[in-house]
Design a protein around this motif. Structure first.
Motif, PDB file in Angstrom:
ATOM      1  N   VAL A  23       0.865  -1.182   0.000  1.00  0.00           N
ATOM      2  CA  VAL A  23       0.000   0.000   0.000  1.00  0.00           C
ATOM      3  C   VAL A  23       0.899   1.228   0.000  1.00  0.00           C
ATOM      4  N   SER A  24       0.459   2.259  -0.705  1.00  0.00           N
ATOM      5  CA  SER A  24       1.282   3.464  -0.818  1.00  0.00           C
ATOM      6  C   SER A  24       0.416   4.623  -1.280  1.00  0.00           C
TER       7      SER A  24
ATOM      8  N   VAL B  69      -2.757   3.759  -3.567  1.00  0.00           N
ATOM      9  CA  VAL B  69      -2.562   2.471  -4.243  1.00  0.00           C
ATOM     10  C   VAL B  69      -2.652   1.339  -3.238  1.00  0.00           C
ATOM     11  N   ALA B  70      -3.296   0.257  -3.621  1.00  0.00           N
ATOM     12  CA  ALA B  70      -3.313  -0.987  -2.834  1.00  0.00           C
ATOM     13  C   ALA B  70      -3.166  -2.162  -3.786  1.00  0.00           C
ATOM     14  N   ILE B  71      -2.165  -3.011  -3.521  1.00  0.00           N
ATOM     15  CA  ILE B  71      -1.916  -4.216  -4.314  1.00  0.00           C
ATOM     16  C   ILE B  71      -1.961  -5.414  -3.369  1.00  0.00           C
TER      17      ILE B  71
ATOM     18  N   LEU C   6      -2.978 -11.584  -8.637  1.00  0.00           N
ATOM     19  CA  LEU C   6      -2.811 -10.169  -8.264  1.00  0.00           C
ATOM     20  C   LEU C   6      -4.131  -9.440  -8.434  1.00  0.00           C
ATOM     21  N   VAL C   7      -4.427  -8.560  -7.505  1.00  0.00           N
ATOM     22  CA  VAL C   7      -5.542  -7.633  -7.636  1.00  0.00           C
ATOM     23  C   VAL C   7      -5.093  -6.316  -7.030  1.00  0.00           C
ATOM     24  N   GLY C   8      -5.507  -5.205  -7.670  1.00  0.00           N
ATOM     25  CA  GLY C   8      -5.079  -3.902  -7.178  1.00  0.00           C
ATOM     26  C   GLY C   8      -6.149  -2.849  -7.389  1.00  0.00           C
TER      27      GLY C   8
END
Length: 477
Positions: free
Chosen positions: A225-226, A238-240, A317-319
């Protein structure tokens, strides 16, 4: 066979202390029965034969008397201090005036006197370990150095050294021991949880929690997360979230590499003005390349997982990106994104479609959703990141919510216990908008309470927007 003992001759009458006449049975002065003399005590072969002369009564030390016999009826041995040779800490025999006397105890160290270790010239000889000094400032004479090691060295010093320094990792079991490089407590030997067994992170506008669950031996999920700024100065969050494929080699490394690569790609492309949806597509490609690179490492790097070294590392992966009033989602695999409006009377939605066998059956019209996800093949994925993936097909979608809500980004370790959008909304705490980390912990707890059969990872992004009317714009790629 029995033995008889002769009556002992008396020097004086026990009653009046007058000398009796030889052969008399009664004292001629007081009539004391001289035959009633106490019998001679039984012989004690373990008693010391030679007893040192008694010291003046004022200095006599009363040594404890040993039991007559132990539980096996064997007389208990008696050992006096004078019977045991000793040396001081310098190796010199304890002789002369400092030798402890068997009866008086003369020469023994006074409990209140200073305790010294080492030779007379050593620095340790000036240390008083009982922290008590002579009132006159002079040392008390007649002491001898302890033959035992200094109680503060070396084994005690080692114990003190083993105590964790401020800021060091402390054992979760005994709460006092230091944790070594292998992950075990140096005090009680308890294995410590791995760093990835439970992870939490919170920023101003996003929070994420990941947990190993109750059945897996390690956490194969990972997240990043950023936040950053767009060229116009507006924020982008952002969240991955990545889920390692358990049947592949090193799934934990694959998920960590993918999450890190996707996050770094977004932090590089968003500030330079790339469209968020295009930036998400490029981030998924970068994550795929990072996972593919793991399969190209030399064989030595995979020795710890030799039984599965033929399978390339893989993950899903999901973001999600919140930027400029848009919500961008991207995914490959079966991890999901849910939309939960702040007003729970409004409809909820699932924003992703699984790359799975069940989803294909539903899309082809061969089964309804309930039938497909009840099948044992439901969670067989048809899309993933990895060198052995058939073809990389990143999915992205852009939404413009018209009301505030919560974006839930999670692995199947959570949505298995809240599959529909309505079930997920019911599991999300009411205060999730204001306390996303607390809500993320609660959702992980919901999965663990349901059985915790898989690793559980969830990231929450509160989406704040002024109501602008019904409906929302949506473009899907």
């Amino acid at each position: 066979m029995s033995q008889s003992h002769q009556q002992p001759a008396l020097s004086k009458c026990p009653g009046c202390e007058e000398p009796p006449v030889a052969g008399d049975l009664f004292c001629g002065a007081c009539g004391y029965d001289l035959s009633a003399v106490p019998a001679r005590p039984d012989d004690r072969p373990t008693m010391a034969i030679t007893v040192p002369p008694a010291a003046p009564a004022a200095e006599t030390v009363r040594w404890p008397i040993a039991e007559e016999t132990d539980s096996s009826d064997v007389p208990a041995p008696v050992v006096r201090p004078a019977d045991v040779p000793g040396t001081d800490s310098g190796g010199r025999p304890l002789t002369g005036p400092d030798t402890p006397d068997a009866e008086s105890g003369r020469g023994a160290a006074s409990p209140s006197g200073p305790v010294r270790t080492g030779g007379p010239d050593s620095a340790a000889a000036r240390v008083r370990h009982d922290d008590r000094a002579d009132p006159g400032g002079a040392e008390v004479s007649g002491d001898f150095a302890l033959a035992a090691p200094d109680p503060r060295a070396p084994e005690h010093a080692a114990a003190l050294a083993a105590a964790p320094a401020p800021g060091a990792k402390v054992c979760v079991a005994c709460r006092s021991g230091r944790v070594d490089a292998d992950g075990y407590c140096e005090n009680c030997g308890h294995a410590q949880p791995r760093e990835r067994d439970h992870m939490e992170q919170e920023l101003d506008a996003v929070a994420a929690v990941s947990d190993r669950g109750l059945r897996h031996h390690r956490n194969e999920d990972s997240f990043a997360v950023s936040s950053t700024a767009l060229p116009d100065g507006s924020p982008a969050v952002v969240a991955i979230v990545c889920d390692g494929v358990s049947s592949a080699s090193r799934p934990d490394e694959a998920s960590a590499a993918a999450a890190s690569a996707a996050n770094e790609a977004l932090l590089e492309s968003l500030p330079r003005g790339a469209h968020p949806q295009q930036a998400m597509h490029e981030a998924i490609v970068a994550a795929s390349e990072a996972v593919n690179a793991l399969a190209q490492e030399p064989a030595g790097a995979r020795e710890h997982d030799a039984h599965r070294h033929q399978n390339a590392p893989a993950c899903t992966l999901v973001g999600a990106i919140m930027a400029g009033g848009l919500l961008i989602v991207g995914w490959v695999g079966d991890s999901r994104v849910y939309w939960v409006p702040e007003d729970r009377t409004q409809p909820t939605a699932r924003l992703t479609e699984d790359d799975s066998w069940a989803a294909q059956m539903v899309a082809a019209g061969l089964m309804n959703e309930a039938e497909a996800y009840a099948d044992e093949r439901a969670h067989a994925i048809t899309g993933w990141l990895g060198a052995d993936a058939y073809e990389l097909e990143p999915h992205t979608a852009a939404f413009k919510p018209d009301r505030p809500g919560l974006v839930v980004v999670c692995t199947d370790g959570l949505w298995n216990y809240a599959e529909s959008a309505e079930e997920m909304a019911a599991a999300v705490p009411a205060d999730a908008q204001r306390q996303p980390l607390h809500a993320a912990r609660a959702l992980v707890g919901h999965a663990l309470d349901g059985g915790g059969h898989d690793n559980v990872t969830v990231a929450l992004l509160p989406f704040a927007v002024r109501p602008q009317g019904a409906g929302s714009a949506c473009d899907t790629v």
